[in-house]
Enzyme design. Sequence first.
Site, mmCIF file in Angstrom:
data_model
loop_
_atom_site.group_PDB
_atom_site.id
_atom_site.type_symbol
_atom_site.label_atom_id
_atom_site.label_comp_id
_atom_site.label_asym_id
_atom_site.label_seq_id
_atom_site.Cartn_x
_atom_site.Cartn_y
_atom_site.Cartn_z
ATOM 1 C CG ASN A 84 -6.039 -8.337 1.287
ATOM 2 O OD1 ASN A 84 -5.636 -7.210 1.001
ATOM 3 N ND2 ASN A 84 -7.150 -8.544 1.977
ATOM 4 C CB SER A 107 -5.396 7.419 12.652
ATOM 5 O OG SER A 107 -5.994 8.602 12.197
ATOM 6 C CE1 TYR A 109 -8.701 3.635 9.537
ATOM 7 C CE2 TYR A 109 -8.883 5.937 10.231
ATOM 8 C CZ TYR A 109 -8.120 4.869 9.794
ATOM 9 O OH TYR A 109 -6.766 5.034 9.633
ATOM 10 N N GLY A 164 0.818 -1.215 0.000
ATOM 11 C CA GLY A 164 0.000 0.000 0.000
ATOM 12 C C GLY A 164 0.850 1.263 0.000
ATOM 13 C CE1 TYR A 165 1.552 8.041 -0.368
ATOM 14 C CE2 TYR A 165 0.026 8.369 1.441
ATOM 15 C CZ TYR A 165 0.991 8.860 0.587
ATOM 16 O OH TYR A 165 1.383 10.165 0.686
ATOM 17 C CE LYS A 211 -6.007 2.394 11.659
ATOM 18 N NZ LYS A 211 -4.977 1.472 11.189
#
Length: 337
Positions: free
Chosen positions: A32, A124, A148, A10-11, A152
């Site tokens: 994945n 985050s 979300y 990912g990023y 976390k």
Amino acid sequence: MRVLVTGGAGYIGSHTCVELLKAGHEVFVIDNLSNGHETSLERVRLITNCELQFTNADIRDANALDKIFNTFKPDSVIHFAGLKAVGESVANPLMYYDVNVGGSVSLLTAMSKAGCNKIVFSSSATVYGKPQYLPYDEEHPTNPVNPYGRTKLIIENIINDWTEVDTNRKGVILRYFNPVGAHESGQIGEEPIGIPNNLMPYIAQVAGGRREHLNIFGNEYDTSDGTGARDYIHVVDLALAHIGALNQNKLDMFDVLNIGAGKSTTVLELVSNFEEISGVPIKFKYLPRREGDLAAFWADSSKAFEKTSWKPERNINNICEDTWRWQKLNPNGYGIK
Ligand code: NAD
Ligand code: WQD
């Protein structure tokens, strides 16, 4: 060190793989590819001229994890894998609890079985919720306002409990502020699916001609120019924070660190910086505030500076330059979606 990187395609994961390899670590990625690209790993190899191993598997797949722990025998895990779209988490909270929380439990279970004792986790700033004071420090109360953010915070607590069981264990929580930018080579960067939710990729796509104009959500906030203000941190600085978190000994067995630049930039400031760097005028329209948005927040990252050898070195100009290079070289991202 041998480092297992979950979500490494990912990023943020791909940029961290570059810095890990450059620092001489051995890297194994499990991803994945639900939001990652194998091409990003090919580019990581290209940038570093180093090899890394990769398995296309889900972190909820216990057998796949056991196989990696038994063969690669990682010393540490950097855990990026998960879902990150706030709106999607509101619409489908169970999927977020399953992937983010369930995936993390599965990972910690495999680590416990294999005796792998060290994890660095991507959390985050969203765990803080509405600011009671600014800048946020790590002591600021936590009150995430969407599923979300709640996943976390739950994972942070699970990692804390996990470290309590065995004094050899270490858990480092990195609370990222707003990661932006791309690798200076222009080979890896952020590729949002569909219409970008976040500001920086949206600006880049307007400059690149892929979108007609930017919608600015609100111009009557209590900020210098009325638009929302955030703490934008260059993704390479963020990647380097993970190396700092792996390397040093000053951290407690469970520790939480804010990772931000420590200053806020408004939407209009970012737009005008991007225009200056790219030479392309960015058309925009004002829209009403986006639901759930905060006016402004930024980080007090002094704990990370003191406890690790890390400090961000890239400014907003570098962020715009590197994003623009990535956008120009890869107008359709990795060209797959
Ligand atoms: P990303 O979507 O680019 O990377 C996450 C990677 O995890 C993807 O490659 C995806 O394919 C993989 N993945 C997802 N679910 C998986 C699963 N069940 N098994 C294996 N792989 C899986 O996101 P990113 O921006 O690089 O974010 C990385 C981490 O940092 C995430 O945990 C995210 O919540 C956190 N984070 C991101 C930001 C941000 O603004 N980008 C801010 C704070 C925290
Ligand atoms: C920044 C500013 C918007 C888009 C989100 C998640 C957070 C985190 C990072 C993971 C705000 C304004 C945006 C647009 C705009 N990720 N904006 N037009 O909202 O701070 O954080 O991403 O943990 O959890 O909530 O970032 O980039 O979406 O917004 O005017 O098209 O840009 O209102 O002021 P945000 P963002």
